[in-house]
Design an enzyme around this catalytic site. Structure first.
Site, mmCIF file in Angstrom:
data_model
loop_
_atom_site.group_PDB
_atom_site.id
_atom_site.type_symbol
_atom_site.label_atom_id
_atom_site.label_comp_id
_atom_site.label_asym_id
_atom_site.label_seq_id
_atom_site.Cartn_x
_atom_site.Cartn_y
_atom_site.Cartn_z
ATOM 1 C CG HIS A 163 -4.197 -0.891 -0.885
ATOM 2 N ND1 HIS A 163 -4.060 -0.934 0.493
ATOM 3 C CD2 HIS A 163 -4.768 -2.068 -1.235
ATOM 4 C CE1 HIS A 163 -4.540 -2.074 0.943
ATOM 5 N NE2 HIS A 163 -4.970 -2.783 -0.095
ATOM 6 C CG ASP A 214 -5.865 -5.523 2.289
ATOM 7 O OD1 ASP A 214 -6.447 -6.593 2.565
ATOM 8 O OD2 ASP A 214 -5.698 -5.124 1.132
ATOM 9 C CG MET A 223 -2.440 3.438 6.957
ATOM 10 S SD MET A 223 -3.352 4.917 6.466
ATOM 11 C CE MET A 223 -4.528 4.229 5.327
ATOM 12 C CB SER A 266 -0.948 -0.021 1.206
ATOM 13 O OG SER A 266 -1.839 1.071 1.165
ATOM 14 C CB THR A 267 1.242 4.152 2.273
ATOM 15 O OG1 THR A 267 -0.166 4.311 2.386
ATOM 16 C CG2 THR A 267 1.903 5.519 2.216
#
Length: 357
Positions: free
Chosen positions: A200, A293, A290, A173-174
């Site tokens: 993401h 997930d 973050m 993600s991030t």
């Protein structure tokens, strides 16, 4: 304590609107505004911001030059808010991320508007996220030396897998684009397994990510097609806003089921389906991001007997997803990003002599 934000924007109109948006948010405080990167550099040691929001096109010093200087001398989480980072601006977007920007938020083409509720909320949410992000000085030569040293040595964490792996699944993600680039660029063009990646990313930016990764990755990178079997030496991503799973016939399926934990595609959804089909022949990798997930999905792979690797805190932009997997006991090995690809290669090339095929 309010989040201390420095705004860097050459348009007085945009600067005024951004300031109004943040002034209406009790947990965010604007501690300084600058019309150029030069002005912002002078303000940083005086106002001590926790987050910087910057435009791209500015006089004297553009956003890329500004970010590069900040990350070399005053490393801080940076959000680029600009009309020059639309989804077609692939090269520019990932240049900014490579320079050290943590996230990107495109301004509407018609300009900022106080009435744009979705943009307002996205801006506030991103600043809140970035306020908890750790960043480090960018030392490109050091990173290259570290990467080269890893390439020239055996990975100490593992020397063999329990069985011959058949697939690699990666979630991020991030901070994920750069972590994925680090991971995928290391792999050779004859890598013998399919790789499924769930990242993401903002709507409209997936193809840009794929195009950017393709410039440095030796393997073909593409969106998975429903009904296709994963092919060795190919890198697959889910279609936008769709879960990606492997069905009982070993083929890709797309799903419009509700988001899991707020995410569609969900790392956990993909990982669970891989655990169910590949079992102990799967390798699960969870990178910076973050939230949580992927943690339960990683646990499913671990419980099925697969190998699991998580990125460590020191090299994660946001140590959320890996941390949650570690807390569940789902991460068998916790490694710096530079060591993950070499470890995967070691697992693939050196299965245990007694490992089943």
């Amino acid at each position: 304590m309010a989040i201390r934000v420095l705004l860097v924007e050459d348009s007085l109109v945009a600067l005024t609107i951004l300031k109004r948006i943040f002034d209406s948010t009790p947990d965010i405080e604007i501690v300084g505004t600058a019309r150029t990167g030069i002005e912002a550099l002078e303000l940083i040691p005086k106002v001590h911001p926790e987050v910087i929001c910057t435009d791209f096109h500015m006089p004297q010093m553009n956003g890329l030059e500004f970010i590069s200087y900040v990350m070399a001398h005053h490393p801080l989480p940076i959000l680029v808010v600009s009309a020059s980072v639309q989804e077609e601006d692939t090269h520019r977007i990932f240049q900014l991320l490579a320079a050290g920007a943590v996230d990107i938020l495109p301004k509407p083409r018609v300009g900022l508007d106080l009435e744009n509720i979705l943009l307002r909320q996205a801006l506030i949410d991103k600043v809140r996220i970035l306020s908890g992000v750790k960043v480090f000085k960018k030392k490109q030569s050091a990173n290259l030396n570290q990467s080269n040293s890893l390439k020239n040595s055996r990975t100490p964490a593992l020397v063999s897998a329990r069985c011959r792996p058949k697939i690699v699944a990666v979630g991020a993600s991030t901070g994920g684009p750069l972590a994925l680039q680090e991971f995928l660029t290391y792999l050779p063009d004859d890598f013998p397994l399919p790789i499924i990646c769930v990242q993401h990313i903002s709507l409209g930016f997936l193809q840009s990510l794929i195009d950017w990764l393709s410039t440095s990755c030796k393997l073909p990178v593409q969106i998975a097609e429903a009904g296709e079997r994963p092919r060795s030496g190919h890198v697959y991503f889910p279609a936008e806003r769709q879960h990606l799973q492997i069905n009982l016939q070993g083929k890709f399926t797309h799903s419009l089921d509700p988001p899991l934990g707020g995410h569609r595609p969900s790392v956990t959804t993909t990982f669970i389906s891989i655990a169910e089909f590949y079992g102990r022949k799967a390798i699960g990798v969870l990178l910076t991001g973050m939230g949580r997930d992927g943690a339960e999905g990683m646990k499913a792979i671990a419980q099925a007997g697969g190998m699991t690797l998580a990125q460590d805190e020191a090299t994660s932009v946001v140590f959320g997803m890996p941390k949650e997997a570690i807390a569940l006991g789902a991460a068998e090995h916790v490694l710096p990003i530079q060591a993950i690809a070499p470890t995967v290669l070691e697992l693939v090339n050196n299965p245990s002599p007694t490992a089943g095929k």
